[in-house]
Design a protein around this motif. Structure first.
Motif, PDB file in Angstrom:
ATOM      1  N   MET A 118      -3.936  -5.888   7.438  1.00  0.00           N
ATOM      2  CA  MET A 118      -3.100  -4.718   7.180  1.00  0.00           C
ATOM      3  C   MET A 118      -1.840  -4.863   8.041  1.00  0.00           C
ATOM      4  O   MET A 118      -1.606  -5.913   8.610  1.00  0.00           O
ATOM      5  CB  MET A 118      -3.865  -3.431   7.532  1.00  0.00           C
ATOM      6  CG  MET A 118      -5.254  -3.458   6.943  1.00  0.00           C
ATOM      7  SD  MET A 118      -6.355  -2.059   7.206  1.00  0.00           S
ATOM      8  CE  MET A 118      -5.393  -0.704   7.741  1.00  0.00           C
ATOM      9  N   SER A 119      -1.051  -3.774   8.135  1.00  0.00           N
ATOM     10  CA  SER A 119       0.219  -3.884   8.874  1.00  0.00           C
ATOM     11  C   SER A 119       0.037  -4.458  10.277  1.00  0.00           C
ATOM     12  O   SER A 119       0.839  -5.268  10.722  1.00  0.00           O
ATOM     13  CB  SER A 119       0.875  -2.503   8.990  1.00  0.00           C
ATOM     14  OG  SER A 119       1.303  -2.071   7.731  1.00  0.00           O
ATOM     15  N   LYS A 169       0.072   4.472  -0.931  1.00  0.00           N
ATOM     16  CA  LYS A 169      -0.510   5.825  -0.781  1.00  0.00           C
ATOM     17  C   LYS A 169       0.344   6.624   0.200  1.00  0.00           C
ATOM     18  O   LYS A 169       0.772   6.095   1.229  1.00  0.00           O
ATOM     19  CB  LYS A 169      -1.948   5.722  -0.264  1.00  0.00           C
ATOM     20  CG  LYS A 169      -2.015   5.163   1.144  1.00  0.00           C
ATOM     21  CD  LYS A 169      -3.417   5.148   1.704  1.00  0.00           C
ATOM     22  CE  LYS A 169      -3.377   4.575   3.110  1.00  0.00           C
ATOM     23  NZ  LYS A 169      -4.595   3.882   3.500  1.00  0.00           N
ATOM     24  N   ILE A 225      -7.790   0.905  -3.635  1.00  0.00           N
ATOM     25  CA  ILE A 225      -8.329   0.476  -2.336  1.00  0.00           C
ATOM     26  C   ILE A 225      -9.070   1.598  -1.621  1.00  0.00           C
ATOM     27  O   ILE A 225      -9.482   1.432  -0.479  1.00  0.00           O
ATOM     28  CB  ILE A 225      -7.213  -0.098  -1.420  1.00  0.00           C
ATOM     29  CG1 ILE A 225      -6.144   0.963  -1.128  1.00  0.00           C
ATOM     30  CG2 ILE A 225      -6.579  -1.333  -2.039  1.00  0.00           C
ATOM     31  CD1 ILE A 225      -5.149   0.529  -0.058  1.00  0.00           C
ATOM     32  N   LEU A 281     -12.356  -4.206   6.346  1.00  0.00           N
ATOM     33  CA  LEU A 281     -11.472  -3.262   7.045  1.00  0.00           C
ATOM     34  C   LEU A 281     -12.012  -3.212   8.471  1.00  0.00           C
ATOM     35  O   LEU A 281     -12.854  -2.389   8.774  1.00  0.00           O
ATOM     36  CB  LEU A 281     -11.638  -1.908   6.349  1.00  0.00           C
ATOM     37  CG  LEU A 281     -10.680  -0.775   6.525  1.00  0.00           C
ATOM     38  CD1 LEU A 281      -9.298  -1.142   6.011  1.00  0.00           C
ATOM     39  CD2 LEU A 281     -11.185   0.438   5.768  1.00  0.00           C
ATOM     40  N   SER A 334      -5.010   4.738  -2.773  1.00  0.00           N
ATOM     41  CA  SER A 334      -6.346   5.162  -2.328  1.00  0.00           C
ATOM     42  C   SER A 334      -6.813   6.453  -2.972  1.00  0.00           C
ATOM     43  O   SER A 334      -7.963   6.841  -2.783  1.00  0.00           O
ATOM     44  CB  SER A 334      -6.350   5.379  -0.814  1.00  0.00           C
ATOM     45  OG  SER A 334      -5.934   4.228  -0.139  1.00  0.00           O
ATOM     46  N   VAL A 386       0.859  -1.187   0.000  1.00  0.00           N
ATOM     47  CA  VAL A 386       0.000   0.000   0.000  1.00  0.00           C
ATOM     48  C   VAL A 386       0.897   1.240   0.000  1.00  0.00           C
ATOM     49  O   VAL A 386       1.530   1.565   0.999  1.00  0.00           O
ATOM     50  CB  VAL A 386      -0.956  -0.006   1.195  1.00  0.00           C
ATOM     51  CG1 VAL A 386      -1.738   1.296   1.262  1.00  0.00           C
ATOM     52  CG2 VAL A 386      -1.912  -1.192   1.090  1.00  0.00           C
ATOM     53  N   ARG A 408      -3.110  -6.193   2.654  1.00  0.00           N
ATOM     54  CA  ARG A 408      -2.853  -4.831   2.164  1.00  0.00           C
ATOM     55  C   ARG A 408      -1.941  -4.150   3.181  1.00  0.00           C
ATOM     56  O   ARG A 408      -2.397  -3.728   4.237  1.00  0.00           O
ATOM     57  CB  ARG A 408      -4.177  -4.077   2.011  1.00  0.00           C
ATOM     58  CG  ARG A 408      -5.238  -4.825   1.183  1.00  0.00           C
ATOM     59  CD  ARG A 408      -6.541  -4.032   1.157  1.00  0.00           C
ATOM     60  NE  ARG A 408      -6.982  -3.633   2.476  1.00  0.00           N
ATOM     61  CZ  ARG A 408      -7.840  -4.334   3.225  1.00  0.00           C
ATOM     62  NH1 ARG A 408      -8.391  -5.443   2.784  1.00  0.00           N
ATOM     63  NH2 ARG A 408      -8.155  -3.902   4.433  1.00  0.00           N
ATOM     64  N   ILE A 409      -0.649  -4.069   2.877  1.00  0.00           N
ATOM     65  CA  ILE A 409       0.320  -3.644   3.888  1.00  0.00           C
ATOM     66  C   ILE A 409       1.055  -2.377   3.465  1.00  0.00           C
ATOM     67  O   ILE A 409       1.712  -2.356   2.422  1.00  0.00           O
ATOM     68  CB  ILE A 409       1.324  -4.781   4.170  1.00  0.00           C
ATOM     69  CG1 ILE A 409       0.562  -6.027   4.644  1.00  0.00           C
ATOM     70  CG2 ILE A 409       2.329  -4.340   5.220  1.00  0.00           C
ATOM     71  CD1 ILE A 409       1.447  -7.182   5.025  1.00  0.00           C
ATOM     72  N   GLY A 410       0.917  -1.331   4.255  1.00  0.00           N
ATOM     73  CA  GLY A 410       1.577  -0.062   3.967  1.00  0.00           C
ATOM     74  C   GLY A 410       2.744   0.197   4.903  1.00  0.00           C
ATOM     75  O   GLY A 410       3.915  -0.019   4.540  1.00  0.00           O
ATOM     76  N   THR A 411       2.442   0.639   6.117  1.00  0.00           N
ATOM     77  CA  THR A 411       3.503   1.132   7.004  1.00  0.00           C
ATOM     78  C   THR A 411       4.531   0.061   7.386  1.00  0.00           C
ATOM     79  O   THR A 411       5.697   0.385   7.577  1.00  0.00           O
ATOM     80  CB  THR A 411       2.896   1.746   8.285  1.00  0.00           C
ATOM     81  OG1 THR A 411       1.905   0.861   8.798  1.00  0.00           O
ATOM     82  CG2 THR A 411       2.235   3.073   7.979  1.00  0.00           C
ATOM     83  N   MET A 467     -13.778  -8.140   0.739  1.00  0.00           N
ATOM     84  CA  MET A 467     -12.759  -7.345   1.436  1.00  0.00           C
ATOM     85  C   MET A 467     -13.367  -6.804   2.725  1.00  0.00           C
ATOM     86  O   MET A 467     -14.565  -6.541   2.775  1.00  0.00           O
ATOM     87  CB  MET A 467     -12.355  -6.191   0.521  1.00  0.00           C
ATOM     88  CG  MET A 467     -11.330  -5.228   1.077  1.00  0.00           C
ATOM     89  SD  MET A 467     -12.028  -3.858   2.026  1.00  0.00           S
ATOM     90  CE  MET A 467     -10.990  -2.526   1.467  1.00  0.00           C
ATOM     91  N   ARG A 514       3.605   7.166   6.545  1.00  0.00           N
ATOM     92  CA  ARG A 514       3.351   7.865   5.281  1.00  0.00           C
ATOM     93  C   ARG A 514       2.905   9.305   5.551  1.00  0.00           C
ATOM     94  O   ARG A 514       2.489   9.635   6.653  1.00  0.00           O
ATOM     95  CB  ARG A 514       2.281   7.142   4.473  1.00  0.00           C
ATOM     96  CG  ARG A 514       0.959   7.036   5.197  1.00  0.00           C
ATOM     97  CD  ARG A 514      -0.084   6.236   4.417  1.00  0.00           C
ATOM     98  NE  ARG A 514      -1.039   5.650   5.355  1.00  0.00           N
ATOM     99  CZ  ARG A 514      -1.053   4.375   5.709  1.00  0.00           C
ATOM    100  NH1 ARG A 514      -0.201   3.526   5.202  1.00  0.00           N
ATOM    101  NH2 ARG A 514      -1.910   3.950   6.603  1.00  0.00           N
TER     102      ARG A 514
HETATM  103  C1  LIG Z   1      -4.087   2.579   4.039  1.00  0.00           C
HETATM  104  C2  LIG Z   1      -4.779   1.293   3.889  1.00  0.00           C
HETATM  105  C3  LIG Z   1      -4.142   0.076   4.181  1.00  0.00           C
HETATM  106  C4  LIG Z   1      -2.718  -0.030   4.717  1.00  0.00           C
HETATM  107  O1  LIG Z   1      -2.638   0.332   6.065  1.00  0.00           O
HETATM  108  P1  LIG Z   1      -1.283   0.067   6.913  1.00  0.00           P
HETATM  109  O2  LIG Z   1      -1.753   0.144   8.309  1.00  0.00           O
HETATM  110  O3  LIG Z   1      -0.338   1.159   6.550  1.00  0.00           O
HETATM  111  O4  LIG Z   1      -0.773  -1.263   6.549  1.00  0.00           O
HETATM  112  C5  LIG Z   1      -4.849  -1.091   3.951  1.00  0.00           C
HETATM  113  N1  LIG Z   1      -6.102  -1.085   3.481  1.00  0.00           N
HETATM  114  C6  LIG Z   1      -6.744   0.059   3.192  1.00  0.00           C
HETATM  115  C7  LIG Z   1      -8.139  -0.009   2.664  1.00  0.00           C
HETATM  116  C8  LIG Z   1      -6.114   1.279   3.402  1.00  0.00           C
HETATM  117  O5  LIG Z   1      -6.785   2.417   3.119  1.00  0.00           O
END
Ligand SMILES: *Cc1c(COP(=O)(O)O)cnc(C)c1O
Length: 233
Positions: free
Chosen positions: A205-206, A39, A82, A167, A60, A37, A221-224, A165, A230
């Motif tokens: 996620m993370s 963004k 996403i 969240l 996103s 991820v 879905r892994i960002g940080t 999906m 970010r």
């Molecule tokens: C930003 C986002 C993520 C990633 O989140 P992290 O905590 O950084 O891993 C995953 N899914 C969605 C829908 C997001 O908006």
């Protein structure tokens, strides 16, 4: 919750590898795609991830994504949208993404399908977003209305319905997270008994991907955890 702990100074590649090892340890045998991820992350950071073999990126914000796609056009990448699906964005999403994870309404899905057909690209792959916590602030179809939405979206010619999906609300309670993720798996299994053939669970996620993978996630879905903090919009 047991957050992943990284060695101080671990490189992006080392973090990615550690995440892949954790997924392997938790998987019930399913293949799991790591969606990076990106963004709020720089194109430079994305290039580093690409150099470690990463190909799938999640964004996103459409405008931000288009700029990055332009700059990274020399690579064969897979782009996942996403963010929230808004009707004024369906054209751009249809033309510029391979996947959308947050389909919640039939009307917008219909526009997306039409725009995709007009683009001449093969059907866009999609997940229906399910709101399991019932929180009004969270987007998603309720479990009660899910089957109707699946029936409507699965017949749209510009969309290939792949799965579900979610969240979930942030929780430090592993039990709550297991419960949410297993609920999504059971909803998918129930739809498959009716012939939907869904192969995807986009969950984790993370902070909670280990639990999600242990409950059958096929896309995390892994960002940080990959890129670090970010720039928030
Ligand atoms: C930003 C986002 C993520 C990633 O989140 P992290 O905590 O950084 O891993 C995953 N899914 C969605 C829908 C997001 O908006």
């Amino acid at each position: 919750m047991r957050d992943m702990v990284f060695e101080p100074g671990a490189s992006l590649c080392e973090r990615l590898e550690q995440i892949l090892r954790e997924i392997k340890g938790q998987s019930r045998g399913q293949e799991v795609l790591v969606l990076a991820v990106s963004k709020g992350q720089s194109v430079d950071a994305m290039r580093q991830a690409i150099a470690c073999g990463q190909k799938a990126f999640g964004e996103s914000y459409v405008q931000e994504a288009l700029v990055k796609q332009e700059q990274l056009s020399g690579f064969q990448l897979e782009w996942h949208y996403i963010g929230p699906l808004q009707s004024n964005k369906t054209g751009a999403i249809a033309r510029h993404f391979d996947w959308v994870h947050g389909v919640v309404r039939e009307k917008i899905a219909g526009r997306l399908s039409t725009a995709r057909l007009e683009s001449g690209l093969p059907p866009i792959q999609a997940c229906l977003q399910v709101n399991l916590s019932g929180e009004a602030s969270k987007s998603g179809v309720s479990p009660r209305d899910l089957e109707q939405l699946a029936a409507q979206v699965s017949v749209l010619p510009g969309i290939r319905l792949r799965g579900l999906m979610t969240l979930p609300e942030r929780s430090d309670d592993q039990g709550v997270l297991h419960e949410r993720f297993s609920q999504l798996r059971l909803l998918r299994d129930a739809l498959n008994l009716k012939g939907y053939g869904l192969d995807t669970l986009s969950m984790g996620m993370s902070s909670d991907f280990s639990v999600a993978v242990s409950e059958g996630s096929t896309i995390v879905r892994i960002g940080t955890a990959i890129f670090g903090e970010r720039d928030e919009k």
